[in-house]
Design an enzyme around this catalytic site. Structure first.
Site, mmCIF file in Angstrom:
data_model
loop_
_atom_site.group_PDB
_atom_site.id
_atom_site.type_symbol
_atom_site.label_atom_id
_atom_site.label_comp_id
_atom_site.label_asym_id
_atom_site.label_seq_id
_atom_site.Cartn_x
_atom_site.Cartn_y
_atom_site.Cartn_z
ATOM 1 N N GLY A 83 6.812 0.248 6.115
ATOM 2 C CA GLY A 83 6.076 0.245 4.720
ATOM 3 C C GLY A 83 6.562 1.064 3.735
ATOM 4 C CG HIS A 84 4.599 3.656 -0.227
ATOM 5 N ND1 HIS A 84 5.393 3.198 -1.131
ATOM 6 C CD2 HIS A 84 4.254 4.927 -0.519
ATOM 7 C CE1 HIS A 84 5.176 3.990 -2.186
ATOM 8 N NE2 HIS A 84 4.486 4.751 -1.751
ATOM 9 C CG PHE A 85 4.581 7.674 3.053
ATOM 10 C CD1 PHE A 85 5.112 8.605 2.581
ATOM 11 C CD2 PHE A 85 3.345 6.754 2.536
ATOM 12 C CE1 PHE A 85 4.562 9.246 1.349
ATOM 13 C CE2 PHE A 85 2.707 7.459 1.497
ATOM 14 C CZ PHE A 85 3.307 8.685 0.924
#
Length: 284
Positions: free
Chosen positions: A263-265
């Site tokens: 995901g994002h991180f």
């Protein structure tokens, strides 16, 4: 592997906290974090690269351990944040460097590149967007605030500051949530809970429209200078979509684009893969 040192630099009266590792005679690498994090997000990456690079990772103004000046003394805009980081690089002697940009670090780092193209040796973008096709529908409530900056629309964004939202940002799109340390989530929520931090972050939500307005400027820089460019992207990011990563190749045909099943991180789950990608990319 060299030890990480924790330092502060006085940047025109603002104390900027930063992490530093690696020998000063190695190629320079500037790491710029995103929302709602700090340089702590690079805790796993720095040790993996510090034998090959001189690394500096500052906390942006209003984030982490860097001064969170009151809003009547410092206007929280991305232009002002970029100006502080620009001066910071001069204070710490980063004259030519590669830059790793993530989330809010992207419009910060891209501003530096536009202003000082001669200083940038390469760009690594990890979910750091510069194209409208990279913006997901998750931006709709914030875009509504851009169009109508009313008190009601501002209030509607407070959910983005909630502890459960921070956790969701870390875990959304991650196949195995047990790989995501709860410490980073807790630390980010601690900083978000500080008095006045909410209003600062809401100011930045509003000002993010200035970054989108600069996308054509960033893209013109890419086309003119063709910087060495690596996009390494968590493909399940709920905010910055894979088409935003692919779009870099439109302006930088030699850009490398790699997707990770996370995901994002992305560093929370794929620090080793990202370190290997950076090492091979910058060694080429």
């Amino acid at each position: 592997m060299s030890a990480i040192q924790y330092r502060r630099a006085n940047v025109d009266g603002l104390n900027v906290f930063y992490r530093e590792a690696g020998s000063a005679d190695k190629p320079k690498l500037l790491l710029l974090h995103g929302y709602p994090s700090s340089g702590h997000m690079f805790r796993d990456l720095i040790p993996l690269l510090s034998d090959r690079f001189h690394i500096i990772a500052p906390d942006l103004p209003g984030f982490g351990q860097t001064d969170m000046a009151s809003r009547d003394k410092f206007t929280y805009s991305f232009e002002n944040i970029a100006n502080v980081i620009d001066r910071f690089t001069e204070v710490v002697g980063f004259d030519r460097f590669a830059v790793y940009v993530f989330d809010y670090g992207a419009p910060t780092g891209f501003r530096l590149a536009v202003k000082h193209p001669e200083r940038i040796t390469a760009i690594i973008s990890q979910n750091g967007n510069a194209y409208e096709e990279g913006l997901s529908e998750g931006w709709n409530p914030i875009q509504a605030y851009w169009k109508n900056p009313s008190a009601e629309n501002r209030e509607a964004l407070r959910g983005f500051l909630a502890p459960e939202t921070t956790r969701w940002q870390y875990t959304h799109g991650v196949a195995d949530e047990s790989l995501v340390s709860p410490d980073g989530i807790a630390l980010d929520n601690y900083y978000l809970a500080r008095k006045g931090a909410d209003e600062i972050q809401l100011d930045l939500f509003l000002d993010y429209k200035s970054n989108v307005a600069l996308y054509p400027t960033f893209q013109a820089y890419f086309r003119k200078y063709h910087p060495r460019f690596l996009a390494v992207w968590g493909k399940n990011d709920p905010f910055f979509l894979p088409p935003g990563a692919e779009a870099f190749k439109r302006d930088i045909p030699d850009a490398q684009v790699r997707f990770l099943d996370t995901g994002h991180f992305a560093l929370e789950t794929h620090a080793n893969e990202i370190a290997e990608a950076i090492s091979s990319f910058l060694a080429a």
